[in-house]
Design an enzyme around this catalytic site. Sequence first.
Site, PDB file in Angstrom:
ATOM      1  N   HIS A 254       0.833  -1.203   0.000  1.00 16.38           N
ATOM      2  CA  HIS A 254       0.000   0.000   0.000  1.00 16.38           C
ATOM      3  C   HIS A 254       0.871   1.258   0.000  1.00 16.38           C
ATOM      4  O   HIS A 254       0.651   2.189  -0.783  1.00 16.38           O
ATOM      5  CB  HIS A 254      -0.927  -0.032   1.218  1.00 16.38           C
ATOM      6  CG  HIS A 254      -1.778   1.183   1.363  1.00 16.38           C
ATOM      7  ND1 HIS A 254      -3.006   1.308   0.766  1.00 16.38           N
ATOM      8  CD2 HIS A 254      -1.574   2.336   2.052  1.00 16.38           C
ATOM      9  CE1 HIS A 254      -3.519   2.489   1.064  1.00 16.38           C
ATOM     10  NE2 HIS A 254      -2.668   3.128   1.850  1.00 16.38           N
ATOM     11  N   GLU A 255       1.860   1.284   0.875  1.00 19.76           N
ATOM     12  CA  GLU A 255       2.737   2.455   0.971  1.00 19.76           C
ATOM     13  C   GLU A 255       3.604   2.618  -0.272  1.00 19.76           C
ATOM     14  O   GLU A 255       3.838   3.742  -0.722  1.00 19.76           O
ATOM     15  CB  GLU A 255       3.596   2.375   2.233  1.00 19.76           C
ATOM     16  CG  GLU A 255       2.801   2.443   3.520  1.00 19.76           C
ATOM     17  CD  GLU A 255       1.881   3.661   3.610  1.00 19.76           C
ATOM     18  OE1 GLU A 255       2.266   4.762   3.145  1.00 19.76           O
ATOM     19  OE2 GLU A 255       0.765   3.513   4.138  1.00 19.76           O
TER      20      GLU A 255
ATOM     21  N   HIS B 135       1.555   4.291  -2.860  1.00 18.73           N
ATOM     22  CA  HIS B 135       1.515   5.747  -2.684  1.00 18.73           C
ATOM     23  C   HIS B 135       2.794   6.393  -3.208  1.00 18.73           C
ATOM     24  O   HIS B 135       2.752   7.464  -3.825  1.00 18.73           O
ATOM     25  CB  HIS B 135       1.324   6.122  -1.214  1.00 18.73           C
ATOM     26  CG  HIS B 135      -0.071   5.951  -0.720  1.00 18.73           C
ATOM     27  ND1 HIS B 135      -1.155   6.550  -1.299  1.00 18.73           N
ATOM     28  CD2 HIS B 135      -0.552   5.225   0.322  1.00 18.73           C
ATOM     29  CE1 HIS B 135      -2.254   6.221  -0.636  1.00 18.73           C
ATOM     30  NE2 HIS B 135      -1.920   5.407   0.346  1.00 18.73           N
TER      31      HIS B 135
END
Length: 96
Positions: free
Chosen positions: A27-28, A31
């Site tokens: 997820h990070e 980003h």
Amino acid sequence: MTAKQNLALSSGVARSNSVAAMGVVAHEVGHAVQDAQDYGPMKLRSGLVPIVQIGSWLGPILFLGGMFLPFPNLSLIGLPLFSGTLIFSLVTLQWS
């Protein structure tokens, strides 16, 4: 070109080999890729954050104040402010 940035993870996530921890990492990283590619929806979401923070706090107060005080127009101001949180959620869910 932008300045070099770091991907920060908590020690619990960084040291774990669980599927959940890998999901957090993915997820990070997603980003970070969005940021590197100057992804428009991410910029939109980031721009909405300050507005939503104010609206999510002040909107319900104004709405309820308009219902219980002799100022019904307060509700008409509070409702759109609080509705901004819905728009923010939709932007976040659609393009995250």
